[in-house]
Scaffold this motif. Sequence first.
Motif, PDB file in Angstrom:
ATOM      1  N   GLY A 156      -2.142  -1.441   9.349  1.00 42.06           N
ATOM      2  CA  GLY A 156      -1.945  -0.277   8.487  1.00 42.06           C
ATOM      3  C   GLY A 156      -0.915  -0.463   7.399  1.00 42.06           C
ATOM      4  O   GLY A 156      -0.640   0.471   6.641  1.00 42.06           O
ATOM      5  N   VAL A 157      -0.319  -1.650   7.297  1.00 40.01           N
ATOM      6  CA  VAL A 157       0.709  -1.908   6.278  1.00 40.01           C
ATOM      7  C   VAL A 157       0.042  -2.128   4.925  1.00 40.01           C
ATOM      8  O   VAL A 157      -0.863  -2.957   4.802  1.00 40.01           O
ATOM      9  CB  VAL A 157       1.577  -3.122   6.664  1.00 40.01           C
ATOM     10  CG1 VAL A 157       2.523  -3.488   5.525  1.00 40.01           C
ATOM     11  CG2 VAL A 157       2.363  -2.819   7.932  1.00 40.01           C
ATOM     12  N   ARG A 158       0.508  -1.416   3.911  1.00 39.76           N
ATOM     13  CA  ARG A 158      -0.094  -1.499   2.575  1.00 39.76           C
ATOM     14  C   ARG A 158       0.884  -1.968   1.500  1.00 39.76           C
ATOM     15  O   ARG A 158       0.495  -2.149   0.346  1.00 39.76           O
ATOM     16  CB  ARG A 158      -0.639  -0.115   2.175  1.00 39.76           C
ATOM     17  CG  ARG A 158      -1.739   0.402   3.096  1.00 39.76           C
ATOM     18  CD  ARG A 158      -3.010  -0.421   2.935  1.00 39.76           C
ATOM     19  NE  ARG A 158      -4.072   0.043   3.816  1.00 39.76           N
ATOM     20  CZ  ARG A 158      -4.339  -0.484   5.006  1.00 39.76           C
ATOM     21  NH1 ARG A 158      -3.594  -1.489   5.457  1.00 39.76           N
ATOM     22  NH2 ARG A 158      -5.327  -0.017   5.742  1.00 39.76           N
ATOM     23  N   CYS A 159       2.138  -2.189   1.859  1.00 41.42           N
ATOM     24  CA  CYS A 159       3.156  -2.548   0.870  1.00 41.42           C
ATOM     25  C   CYS A 159       3.437  -4.049   0.907  1.00 41.42           C
ATOM     26  O   CYS A 159       3.035  -4.747   1.845  1.00 41.42           O
ATOM     27  CB  CYS A 159       4.441  -1.770   1.133  1.00 41.42           C
ATOM     28  SG  CYS A 159       5.169  -2.102   2.757  1.00 41.42           S
ATOM     29  N   PRO A 160       4.153  -4.590  -0.094  1.00 43.21           N
ATOM     30  CA  PRO A 160       4.554  -5.999  -0.067  1.00 43.21           C
ATOM     31  C   PRO A 160       5.448  -6.289   1.139  1.00 43.21           C
ATOM     32  O   PRO A 160       6.254  -5.451   1.548  1.00 43.21           O
ATOM     33  CB  PRO A 160       5.327  -6.171  -1.376  1.00 43.21           C
ATOM     34  CG  PRO A 160       4.858  -5.064  -2.256  1.00 43.21           C
ATOM     35  CD  PRO A 160       4.558  -3.921  -1.343  1.00 43.21           C
TER      36      PRO A 160
END
Length: 270
Positions: free
Chosen positions: A204-208
């Motif tokens: 679910g991680v969407r960031c850098p």
Amino acid sequence: MPDSPPVTINEQDTRIPVDGGSLFARIWTPEAPATHAPILLLHDSLGCVELWRSFPRALAAATGRRVIAYDRLGFGRSDPYPGRLPFDFVAREAQHVVPRVCEQLDVQDFIACGHSVGGGMAVETAACCPARCRALVTVAAQAFVVDRTLAGIRVAQRDFQDPAHRARLARYHGDKALWAVEAWIGTWLSPDFAHWSLNEALAGVRCPVLAVHGERDEYGSAEHPRRIAAGRGTACILPGAGHVPHREDERLLAGVISRFLRGVEADGVA
């Protein structure tokens, strides 16, 4: 080339009410802070604000950002934890406590940065708050349970039989020190925790992402940062470093994180 003049960093202590008690928190603010998202530090299994030592100040100076750290319930100057630590404590911290901390400190967007199990909490936070978490940094984080991690904990378990070890920990946690040790060791060595991993949260991680790990980390191999960064960012292995790089070489670690965040800024993300 002459060194840059030192950056003035202001410190502020505060308390944050949460379900079950009150948290102690500290904020490091550069004299002329950048408008970028602040960095939220999440400590390890026996950590607290004081055990970050001077790293938050160095990180604030290197990045120009506000840095916020707090003691989880049961640690440092926060109130005792109300009961036994549940096996889903990593996800619970991200789901229930981090949003409360941000609400009380009027933080909208943020950088999640955690050490060891705090790195797992940072991953869970990034997954829980995809619209607010602008970047994720893990330092010496475990992504799953392996024998190397458990072996390191068993060594620590033997070390804490020594009253001197327990006394040193009590300087930071007071009469909560024994609870902190038992919560850490009892949780990780329990068969009920054996199948824990960050796999679902990582999806679910969407960031850098920047996953930092010491080459000589006694609690986990480089497979952990590779798993965390896979398809999402960069795994950075620090040569010669162990499990606590922010105390081993704070300037090096602050520089690595600062360069990563400058790249994120250049991409217009944070």
